[in-house]
Scaffold this active site. Sequence first.
Site, short mmCIF file in Angstrom:
data_model
loop_
_atom_site.label_atom_id
_atom_site.label_comp_id
_atom_site.label_asym_id
_atom_site.label_seq_id
_atom_site.Cartn_x
_atom_site.Cartn_y
_atom_site.Cartn_z
N CYS A 134 41.36 44.84 43.64
CA CYS A 134 39.97 45.11 43.99
C CYS A 134 39.27 45.84 42.84
O CYS A 134 39.35 47.07 42.73
CB CYS A 134 39.90 45.94 45.27
SG CYS A 134 38.21 46.33 45.72
N CYS A 137 36.75 48.46 43.85
CA CYS A 137 37.29 49.73 44.35
C CYS A 137 37.81 50.58 43.18
O CYS A 137 37.66 51.79 43.16
CB CYS A 137 38.49 49.52 45.27
SG CYS A 137 38.35 48.17 46.41
N ASP A 138 38.49 49.93 42.23
CA ASP A 138 39.27 50.68 41.24
C ASP A 138 38.75 50.59 39.82
O ASP A 138 39.23 51.29 38.94
CB ASP A 138 40.73 50.16 41.26
CG ASP A 138 41.35 50.29 42.64
OD1 ASP A 138 41.00 51.26 43.34
OD2 ASP A 138 42.15 49.43 43.02
#
Length: 308
Positions: A134, A137-138
Amino acid sequence: MEHVKCLIIGSGPAGFTAAIYASRANLDPVLYEGIEPGGQLTTTTEIENFPGYPEGIDGSAMMNDLRRQAARFGADIRSGIVTEADLSSRPFRLKIDGGKEIAAETLIVATGATARYLGLPSETKYRGMGVSACATCDGFFYRKQDVAVVGGGDTACEEATYLASICRHVYMIVRKPFLRASKAMQERVFATPNIEVLFEHNTVEVLGDDDGVTGALLRRNDGEERTIDITGFFLAIGHHPNTDLFKGQLELDDEGYIKVAGATSKTNVEGVFAAGDVKDPQYRQAITAAGSGCIAAIDCERFLLAQK
Ligand code: NDP
């Protein structure tokens, strides 16, 4: 044991839309949010193709809107994971978080799909230490660093473009000599100067040390190998439907997606309906998931009416 008329599993666009329709039809739905509350869209950035948002909308914000809309009509939205399901007779019996049991007259399965990994041991070793599925997200952790994205579909292009806005250099590792993504996405990738597409390349190993990922060993289809220096390795190679709970009970296709009858949401078990990515290997869009959530709630309502 708690008894409910309509149990919905999943909190993506399919689950929440089913909850909106089911609550407006007085089915008093109970919805369990599952492992990823809000579903896959909470891991994306801007959604530009969901009708009604002419300026685009942040994925999490859109899911919050859907959640609030379902709650407004009385849907009982709960956090928790359905860990067991016995669909052998009605009411169906389900276990929540390995403990609480619920008897459900009807069930709407909207459990979605989960990101796939390549299956390399080194990929598992460095998961959370540079390996991620992701980027939104990261990606932030790799600001101004060099990273790679695996895959040539829309997700890979979207993630590469996002990463390019915060990272120094982004490699796209694509196993075919072309991208599978839509033309618009491809154009965006090719117009981004710090994205380098490595066509006909596969990952042999993710390389790293005690601090995490340091690179990746790639092999071109003609056998030539090369190492790239990266600190982030992002997978974007598709998804796996979340149907393990229903194996042997619901009819699934070869990839594990739930089979439904024609354009309906009806599974092979009467009273069990499927909506969203869990039954859709083809379109997998937020809007198609929402549409199928609506279909599932209507099918469910008609089923309950016919039982009276
Ligand atoms: P896709 O299945 O479309 O693409 C997966 C990509 O990963 C392909 O390029 C595939 O290669 C590659 N791949 C698969 N397995 C491996 C492997 N083992 N090693 C290397 N590469 C591999 O998945 P997406 O997640 O990109 O998209 C899913 C659906 O969601 C699509 O319908 C897409 O259009 C849609 N989508 C739409 C968006 C939007 O409209 N904004 C955003 C994101 C997704 P190959 O081509 O060789 O099979």
